[in-house]
Design an enzyme around this catalytic site. Sequence first.
Site, PDB file in Angstrom:
ATOM      1  N   HIS A  38      84.412  56.261  24.595  1.00  0.00           N
ATOM      2  CA  HIS A  38      84.683  55.003  25.287  1.00  0.00           C
ATOM      3  C   HIS A  38      83.405  54.228  25.598  1.00  0.00           C
ATOM      4  O   HIS A  38      82.340  54.820  25.811  1.00  0.00           O
ATOM      5  CB  HIS A  38      85.401  55.283  26.614  1.00  0.00           C
ATOM      6  CG  HIS A  38      86.892  55.311  26.491  1.00  0.00           C
ATOM      7  ND1 HIS A  38      87.728  54.530  27.251  1.00  0.00           N
ATOM      8  CD2 HIS A  38      87.699  56.034  25.672  1.00  0.00           C
ATOM      9  CE1 HIS A  38      88.992  54.773  26.925  1.00  0.00           C
ATOM     10  NE2 HIS A  38      88.997  55.679  25.966  1.00  0.00           N
ATOM     11  N   GLU A 107      91.184  50.674  21.164  1.00  0.00           N
ATOM     12  CA  GLU A 107      91.697  49.894  22.287  1.00  0.00           C
ATOM     13  C   GLU A 107      90.773  48.700  22.522  1.00  0.00           C
ATOM     14  O   GLU A 107      89.549  48.808  22.385  1.00  0.00           O
ATOM     15  CB  GLU A 107      91.757  50.730  23.577  1.00  0.00           C
ATOM     16  CG  GLU A 107      92.629  51.962  23.491  1.00  0.00           C
ATOM     17  CD  GLU A 107      91.829  53.203  23.157  1.00  0.00           C
ATOM     18  OE1 GLU A 107      90.579  53.182  23.289  1.00  0.00           O
ATOM     19  OE2 GLU A 107      92.440  54.197  22.734  1.00  0.00           O
TER      20      GLU A 107
END
Length: 332
Positions: A38, A107
């Site tokens: 991330h 994402e």
Amino acid sequence: MTKFGYTLMTEQSGPRELVRYAAAAEEAGFDFEVCSDHYSPWLVEQGHAPYAWTVLGAVAHATSRVGLMTYVTCPTMRYHPAVVAQKAATLQILAEGRFTLGLGSGENLNEHVVGEGWPGIQDRHDMLVEAVEVIRELHTGELVDYRGQYYQVDSARVWDVPEEGVEIGIAVAGDRAIEMFAPLGDHLIGVEPSSSLVEGWNDVDGAKQVGSEARAIGQVPICWDPDRDTAVKKAHEQFRWFGGGWPVNADLPTPAGFSGATQFVRSEDVAGAIPCGPDLDAVVEAASAYWKAGFTDVAIVQIGDDGQDRFLAEAAGPLLEKLRAAAPGDAG
């Protein structure tokens, strides 16, 4: 035999802590470890986002037995697939064959940071197909020129290629994704314990069969703590983002967006979906949904940075015993 993993969650822990937890998880008896990749945490309360590949390089040297895996890397926007091919090959060499490259379509939270916008789902899937093709070609160690709709590779070669190669797992969530990616991946990564994912994967021509050639890897969030109220409070604070589901999670751009989207999620909502407290049997029940659906591997996410040491020292060993006793083919 079902394998059980530990999640190195970069969104909730710093890099030095993650390496320490990785070594402790191996000592506790986990079979493999997955690491999120991330740029941002889901929620501000989580408070971390170190670079997964640096962490995994250190983990490869801090451990000697457990399998390692990205869960998952998006090789289409923040990273060019040629770069992913290079670092995956390097990590496999450092890990001496223990690494699996987990890939997904990503994402918005992590990919928008490079300023290229956020494509629609079909474009993201098409980009991932090309990315896997690029990575596969570069992992041959040969000189590669590639001209696709989304990516170009100009006279590139990965010079340090592991002899065993790098197996690729691909995250899928629907029929169209399964049809596209099952022939391209070595393993299935599933975001929910659905037997249709495994059955659909196995039905695709050219797919490696889950249960023989391929793994199906899932993930279960838990919040173990000797005090249930403490566990529920922590799970609500740091994991309420989970309740939106992946169609929502893929598109929200910032931790502030997740905070706003989950402002009406209650503690009891989270506690109803995530095992909280000291009851290890509740964790086994939650994990069993995956092996009942045909999954071969289940990774545990212990929520919150504080409490990881205690979970690994006190709960992980007994939990693994219960999981292995309950899973099919593992008793005794």
